[in-house]
Design a protein around this motif. Structure first.
Motif, PDB file in Angstrom:
ATOM      1  N   LEU A 942       4.736   5.999  -8.102  1.00  0.00           N
ATOM      2  CA  LEU A 942       3.454   6.610  -7.801  1.00  0.00           C
ATOM      3  C   LEU A 942       3.309   6.985  -6.332  1.00  0.00           C
ATOM      4  O   LEU A 942       2.603   7.926  -5.996  1.00  0.00           O
ATOM      5  N   VAL A 943       3.905   6.159  -5.463  1.00  0.00           N
ATOM      6  CA  VAL A 943       3.748   6.435  -4.034  1.00  0.00           C
ATOM      7  C   VAL A 943       4.666   7.573  -3.631  1.00  0.00           C
ATOM      8  O   VAL A 943       5.770   7.730  -4.155  1.00  0.00           O
ATOM      9  N   VAL A 944       4.195   8.358  -2.686  1.00  0.00           N
ATOM     10  CA  VAL A 944       4.955   9.515  -2.191  1.00  0.00           C
ATOM     11  C   VAL A 944       5.042   9.406  -0.684  1.00  0.00           C
ATOM     12  O   VAL A 944       4.275   8.667  -0.045  1.00  0.00           O
ATOM     13  N   PRO A 945       5.953  10.088  -0.065  1.00  0.00           N
ATOM     14  CA  PRO A 945       6.048  10.053   1.402  1.00  0.00           C
ATOM     15  C   PRO A 945       4.713  10.428   2.049  1.00  0.00           C
ATOM     16  O   PRO A 945       3.939  11.221   1.526  1.00  0.00           O
ATOM     17  N   ASN A 946       4.477   9.792   3.203  1.00  0.00           N
ATOM     18  CA  ASN A 946       3.269   9.963   4.028  1.00  0.00           C
ATOM     19  C   ASN A 946       2.050   9.276   3.415  1.00  0.00           C
ATOM     20  O   ASN A 946       0.945   9.438   3.916  1.00  0.00           O
ATOM     21  N   GLN A 947       2.255   8.529   2.350  1.00  0.00           N
ATOM     22  CA  GLN A 947       1.137   7.824   1.731  1.00  0.00           C
ATOM     23  C   GLN A 947       1.046   6.400   2.303  1.00  0.00           C
ATOM     24  O   GLN A 947       2.064   5.736   2.506  1.00  0.00           O
ATOM     25  N   GLN A 948      -0.196   5.937   2.546  1.00  0.00           N
ATOM     26  CA  GLN A 948      -0.379   4.584   3.066  1.00  0.00           C
ATOM     27  C   GLN A 948      -0.146   3.571   1.953  1.00  0.00           C
ATOM     28  O   GLN A 948      -0.672   3.683   0.855  1.00  0.00           O
ATOM     29  N   VAL A 949       0.638   2.527   2.296  1.00  0.00           N
ATOM     30  CA  VAL A 949       0.935   1.477   1.331  1.00  0.00           C
ATOM     31  C   VAL A 949       0.410   0.129   1.790  1.00  0.00           C
ATOM     32  O   VAL A 949       0.354  -0.810   0.987  1.00  0.00           O
ATOM     33  N   ALA A 950       0.059  -0.009   3.061  1.00  0.00           N
ATOM     34  CA  ALA A 950      -0.477  -1.274   3.574  1.00  0.00           C
ATOM     35  C   ALA A 950      -1.133  -0.990   4.913  1.00  0.00           C
ATOM     36  O   ALA A 950      -0.976   0.105   5.480  1.00  0.00           O
ATOM     37  N   SER A 951      -1.834  -1.973   5.432  1.00  0.00           N
ATOM     38  CA  SER A 951      -2.464  -1.824   6.741  1.00  0.00           C
ATOM     39  C   SER A 951      -2.618  -3.200   7.377  1.00  0.00           C
ATOM     40  O   SER A 951      -2.668  -4.214   6.674  1.00  0.00           O
TER      41      SER A 951
END
Length: 1309
Positions: A942-951
């Motif tokens: 589901l995740v794609v490049p440039n997508q936030q996955v954590a902070s």
């Protein structure tokens, strides 16, 4: 024609209704509600309350994603809990409440539901089986093991407290041997011992929370006990031990070398190690006599001698040391020592020996052994008299009869002497006695020789000692002097001990005591003045004071000599005394003379005499004048003693305190050696005359006086008259000059010719600085001189201005300064300058107040001690290390200037001034990460490049660049489920931005991830500040990004098209969230290909992920949906027909293709057996219809609204004893056995019990009413649809839920 008229009427009616009716309004408190998480399901949660101006009946509803938690009674607004609350899963969620009056659109309002935490969770240990090993030498307080138990509750209910419930073994010292700290660390609380205590411990541990409220009671939740096994490792910390406490043995003194005497044995004290032991002799009272082998056997290694051990009880002490092969834990040898007693037995191996000593002081050392002895005896001594000075001892060290011996006498003079005793054992003092006195004659023989023989009574061995005996003579002669008279001389008063003569001696031919002479002076003339040495005969002075020539010039002494036998002789000594200068001159009379100054002369003769021998230097006199203050004005004749003055005398030149008296000292001395003298005082009284004028102590006097101060003392003048008498030195003062009438001069006498005049302002006169600033006066001094002469002096009086101006502060010196924090600066930082126009101003700067502010907010007294202000205006840093920008960024010093000399009638202080000190920030705080209770989950597909996955979030308490944070990724590792770690660099990046002083690092994906990997990405993020000066500070944190791989992808089939499913995605997601309590990630929504549409028209692929990173499998999802009847009913309404995994459903098409190919391959076979197949199918169809009828009858037996005992499981025969499919617990009609559906099985969804993963529709809780069966003529009607469409109103009068699902078709029954 009537339709337009009807429409107009309807519009008019609606218009009137809108104008006349007002919509209801919720009360103001309907925006938030707090509910405890332990609120029971079905209990009253809260009430919805609204107001309606029209008093219309109100209908309340709750909607939204989380509306499933509640049920609301529409007419009353009472809200009850429908689904359990859980603070740990969802502590805050929104719902939408609505109210309708039936006339207006429903009024909606968002309400926040806050779930309050309750103590509903017990702590859980992260692991349940623990074991460890520790060394027995582990220091007290050391860490033994660490456990961790977590409790998801908050506050005290989540604060875990650890307990040690029991320690095995249950001994007294083991119960408190271990201690568990609040952080779960188990530390050693006592000492361990593998050998003395226990080699194994088992600790029963329990974790409890600190208590909290649950179901309206305060309870403490505790975990299940876990056990920690602790093995104690034995350490080499004990020394070896001998198996016996005492060792002793005996050995003969003639035993040969190598003889075994005794065996000792020691073992290692550490039972768990049992280190080999070696032996050695570390000490011995007789080194070299014994040795020890590696087996612990003690052997003879040297010659033994019992006689050397007589003072040691015939024993040899040997210290045996047992040493382990390996060092102990301290790197030292592990050893133990024991003393072994070895007794040496006697052998007759010695003969008697002679020793020069006396018992019991004999030590029988080789130094005392002797064969030649010497003694003394008087000639003709009596029988049995022992020889003097003979110390002889005979000693045989052997024991018992071996040490017995006989004593005899031999030698050339044996007849004159005998020996005592004649028999002895061991040791004995031996005496040689006179046997025949007639043979002991000094005139015949002065020396005699005797042999003493000692013979061993057993062995016959003998020793011989030679005794030399010296005979002593007796007294028979008298002492004599060579002359009968001796003439001697000595000076008078010679010191005591002075030798008069040392050459006069007497002679005596006797020897020994008879020839020793003693000298003495017989009583008589001079015996008390002189003394004689009794041994040498030297005559000396005894009393120097009595030896005076002036008293007696000659003495006659008798010197006597006496020997040791009291025989004596004498001679006469004639002593003449010689004169010395021992008398001082004597002055006759006293001298006191009066003379007038300037005119009188002095003439006086000093008379004196000397008693020493006349006409010698000892009696001749000499006169001189000793130095004094006034001796230079006089002279004295050295031979005659006449005193004269050398010039006129001046009374004023004499010290006034002397009163005109001059005291001269005249020295009268003789000419002897040493010189003796006498002093005499001559007093000369000089009479005064008036011959001096007064003199001022200053020629010019300068005084000052303040203006406008009447009656003040202006100054004092002084004058002095040198005359010595009061009649001649009295002084009076007078004042003259311009302005003299403004002053008063009062004189007073001080004594000794001094007088002073006090210059005053009259009480009615004050000076004016502006009128006259100074006065020039003349003061005169005069005394009662008949000639009328006087002395004058100038007086200058200046008028002082009054100090009446207040000081001021220099504004330039109050300009703000900057000081860096944390000890960066020291010492002087500013200088406050004060000014005053007054000429005599004495200024000081005072600190009035200190104001501490941070961001323009007063922070109290935090900075009061940081700076100090000195009186000279210097501003210093007092507490450099305490200056802290983070607590105070601006220090304002309020100061003022004070004139210490200001007249009290005027203001002495300046206005207050402020010195602003700006505190500059220093990079002294490292960044720190803010805690975030978040779990980060990554679904790779589901995740794609440039997508936030954590902070991450971080702060830095510094300011400016010192507090600016830049995030970076230091390391990325992928930890697979099997524990393998793989570096993954370049897959993530971090972007930094800030919001309200909080810096946020957004972790973004750089490239696509492998969706097949199962595990966790561990990302190490660094937060670093960016100071403009100095090194940067940093902090690190490790994030765990949990991955959910494709194995958790679940496919849901719907009976609607993908467009319809897409439009209902929010409702579908909400229903799934309600059923699973997970986060739903929708992957895709697609139509099912026409060849595979046996069960649905479209499918939705999704992941169901919990907050801890775990995901639901297909089976788990299926169970959870079936357990939540409300959610399942809602999903059925939204078209859900089948649950399945992506793989299982995507495999349907290949299977279908394979079936088609297989069917074509066997087509010929099918043609041959077509008749047989038709027969079998007909029979099977009959049985299936029969089972369906039975299922319908069984469903009718279950009352509507009654909850079954267990949840329905789709695709099973839960409620029937037969194998038919249940029919939703609704009334059924005749299914028409003869009818055959014209629809294809691929176009409809079958609910046959043979279909897998079909959804059970059992949920309706309302009472159903029996309906008559349909007519057998309704052949083409779908049976389940008919059943659902025929539902009637329930007992409450509300319409029961009904729907038609085109995907569900039962015509095949």
């Amino acid at each position: 024609m009537a339709l337009p008229w009807l429409s107009c009427l309807l519009v008019f009616t609606l218009t009137v209704s809108v104008a006349a009716n007002v919509a209801p309004m919720f009360l103001s408190n309907m925006s938030r509600v707090n509910l405890p998480e332990d609120l029971p399901v079905g209990a009253e949660a809260f009430w919805l309350a609204a107001q309606d101006q029209d008093n219309d009946p109100l209908i309340y509803e709750i909607s939204g994603q989380f509306a499933y938690f509640f049920t609301v009674i529409p007419t009353t607004g009472e809200v009850k809990l429908a689904s359990p609350l859980d603070y740990e899963t969802l502590y805050l969620f929104p719902i939408t409440i609505s109210v309708s009056d039936g006339h207006n659109n429903p009024v909606l309002r968002a309400m926040q539901v806050i779930v309050e935490d309750r103590n509903d969770n017990a702590p859980i240990f992260q692991n349940t089986g623990f074991s460890t090993s520790i060394n027995e030498t582990l220091p007290i307080g050391s860490l033994v093991f660490s456990v961790l138990a977590t409790d998801p509750d908050t506050g005290s209910a989540g604060a875990v407290v650890y307990h040690i419930e029991e320690v095995i073994p249950r001994t007294g010292d083991s119960q408190h041997l271990f201690e568990i700290l609040p952080n779960g660390s188990i530390v050693l609380n006592g000492s361990l011992s593998y050998n003395n205590k226990s080699a194994f411990y088992q600790l029963e541990l329990k974790a409890c929370d600190s208590g909290g409220t649950y179901n309206n009671s305060f309870i403490i939740q505790c975990s299940s006990p876990v056990f920690l096994s602790i093995s104690v490792i034995d350490q080499p910390d004990l020394d070896p031990q001998f198996i016996r406490e005492f060792y002793s043995a005996s050995v003969a003194e003639d035993a040969p070398q190598g003889t075994s005497v005794l065996k000792v044995e020691a073992v290692d004290g550490d039972k768990g190690i049992n280190d080999p032991v070696t032996y050695s002799i570390s000490n011995s009272t007789r080194p070299g006599w014994f040795d020890i082998g590696p087996d612990g056997v003690i052997t003879v290694s040297g010659s033994l001698d019992r006689e050397q051990l007589l003072d040691e009880d015939e024993e040899v002490k040997v210290q045996v040391t047992a040493t382990e092969m390996h060092p102990n834990i301290y790197g030292q040898e592990a050893k133990v020592s024991i003393w072994v007693t070895l007794t040496v037995t006697d052998v007759n191996d010695h003969k008697p020996e002679f020793y020069n000593c006396s018992l019991p002081a004999c030590t029988f050392t080789p130094q005392e052994a002797q064969v030649n002895f010497t003694g003394y005896v008087d000639e003709h001594a009596s029988s049995r008299i022992p020889i003097d000075d003979l110390t002889m001892v005979v000693y045989d060290p052997d024991k018992g009869s071996n040490g017995t011996f006989l004593l005899t006498v031999a030698g050339p003079d044996a007849a004159a002497f005998s020996v005592s005793p004649e028999r002895a054992a061991g040791s004995v003092d031996v005496q040689v006695l006179v046997r025949a006195p007639a043979l002991v004659d000094y005139e015949t023989k002065t020396v005699m020789l005797v042999q003493v023989v000692a013979t061993d009574s057993v062995s016959g061995n003998a020793s011989v000692a030679l005794v030399t005996i010296h005979l002593r003579d007796i007294n028979d002669h008298r002492p004599t002097f060579p002359q009968s008279l001796y003439n001697l001389s000595i000076q008078e008063h010679s010191a005591n001990g002075t030798v008069v003569t040392n050459s006069i001696h007497a002679f005596d031919p006797d020897t020994g005591e008879g020839g020793r002479i003693t000298y003495s002076l017989l009583p008589g003339n001079g015996a008390d003045i002189f003394a004689v040495d009794p041994d040498t005969g030297t005559v000396t002075v005894r009393n120097s004071n009595l030896l005076d020539r002036e008293q007696q010039a000659e003495y006659h002494l008798t010197l006597q000599a006496t020997d040791g036998g009291n025989l004596s002789g004498s001679t006469t000594l004639h002593v003449v005394l010689l004169d010395i200068n021992d008398n001082s001159p004597v002055v006759i009379g006293s001298y006191n003379i009066f003379v007038q100054e300037e005119e009188g002369d002095v003439f006086v003769t000093i008379q004196a005499q000397d008693n020493d021998q006349p006409n010698t230097n000892n009696s001749r006199l000499h006169f001189s004048l000793l130095p004094g203050p006034y001796s230079h004005n006089f002279s004295v004749d050295p031979d005659k003693g006449i005193l004269r003055n050398l010039g006129p005398l001046d009374r004023e030149a004499i010290e006034p305190a002397l009163g005109g008296r001059i005291v001269l000292t005249v020295l009268v001395a003789d000419c002897g050696v040493p010189v003796l003298s006498t002093e005499v005082n001559v007093t000369i009284n000089v009479e005064d005359i008036n011959d001096n004028l007064p003199i001022f102590n200053q020629s010019v006097y300068s005084f000052s006086v303040k203006e406008r101060d009447p009656g003040e003392l202006v100054g004092v003048v002084k004058a002095w008259d040198a005359d010595q008498t009061e009649a001649n030195n009295r002084i009076s003062f007078s004042l003259s000059g311009s302005g003299a009438n403004n002053f008063v001069l009062r004189g007073s006498l001080l004594g000794s010719g001094w007088a002073e005049g006090h210059l005053w302002l009259p009480s009615d006169v004050s000076l004016d600085y502006e009128t006259q600033a100074a006065y020039n006066l003349t003061v005169s001094a005069e005394n009662p001189d008949p000639q009328g002469k006087e002395a004058t002096a100038k007086v200058f009086v200046s008028v002082e201005d009054v100090n009446d101006e207040a000081p001021t502060l220099d504004s330039a010196s109050l300009r703000g300064i900057r000081v860096a924090e944390n000890g960066s600066q020291h010492g002087l930082v500013a200088q406050v300058i004060a000014r005053d126009v007054d000429t005599m101003a004495q200024l000081e700067v005072q600190l009035v107040n200190v104001i501490c502010t941070k961001a323009r907010v007063n922070v109290g007294s935090l900075c009061h001690g940081w700076f100090s202000v000195l009186a000279n205006g210097s501003v210093f840093i007092s507490q450099s290390e305490a200056i802290d920008y983070e607590t105070c960024d601006l220090v304002t010093l309020v100061v003022r200037a004070c004139d210490l000399t200001t007249d009290p009638r005027f203001l002495a202080y300046s206005d207050n001034g402020s010195l602003a000190i700006t505190i500059e920030d220093v990079n002294d705080n490292a960044p720190y990460f803010l805690p975030a209770n978040k779990t980060f989950v990554i679904i790779p597909e589901l995740v794609v490049p440039n997508q936030q996955v954590a902070s991450v979030q971080a702060r830095d308490d510094d300011s400016g660049n010192n507090g600016a944070i830049l995030f970076s990724i230091l390391q990325v590792d992928f930890v697979a489920k099997d524990g393998a770690t793989t570096p993954f660099q370049g897959f993530f990046r971090v972007t930094t931005f800030s919001e309200a002083n909080v810096f946020i690092g957004s972790i973004e994906l750089v490239t696509n991830l492998d969706s097949t990997l199962q595990g966790t990405y561990q990302v190490i993020v660094q937060a670093q500040d960016r100071p403009s000066v100095g090194p940067a500070l940093e902090a690190k944190i490790t994030l765990n990004l949990f991955t959910v791989d494709q194995s958790f992808r679940v496919r849901l089939q719907f009976s609607m098209t993908k467009e319809e499913v897409g439009a209902n995605t929010d409702e579908i997601t909400a229903a799934l969230v309600q059923a699973t309590r997970t986060t739903v990630y929708v992957v895709s929504i697609q139509d099912i290909e026409s060849t595979a549409r046996a069960r649905g028209r479209s499918y939705l692929d999704a992941y169901f992920v919990f907050s801890n990173g775990t995901a639901l499998t297909l089976d788990e999802l299926s169970v959870m949906i079936r357990n939540n009847q409300d959610s399942m009913m809602e999903l059925l309404q939204l078209g859900l027909v089948v649950l399945g995994s992506q793989e299982s459903q995507e495999s349907d098409l290949p299977k279908l293709l394979i079936s088609v190919i297989t069917g074509l391959g066997v087509a010929l076979l099918l043609v041959i057996v077509v008749m047989t197949t038709a027969l079998l199918c007909t029979r099977k169809s009959y049985h299936r219809k029969l089972r369906a009828v039975k299922a319908a009858k069984e469903a009718q037996k279950t009352a509507a609204g009654v909850m079954p005992l267990a949840s329905a499981i789709p695709g099973t025969n839960m409620y029937t004893a037969e194998r038919a499919n249940p029919m939703l617990n609704l009334p059924t009609k005749d299914l028409n056995f003869e009818s055959q559906s014209s629809s294809s099985d691929l176009d409809h969804m079958s609910l046959n019990s043979l279909d897998d993963n079909s959804v059970d529709l059992e949920k309706d809780k309302e009472t159903t009413k029996s309906e008559p069966l349909h007519s057998p003529m309704e052949l083409d009607t779908e049976p389940l649809g008919v059943v659902l469409s025929e539902r009637k109103m329930d007992r409450g009068g509300q319409q029961a839920l009904s729907f038609t699902n085109a995907g569900l078709d039962t015509t095949d029954l």
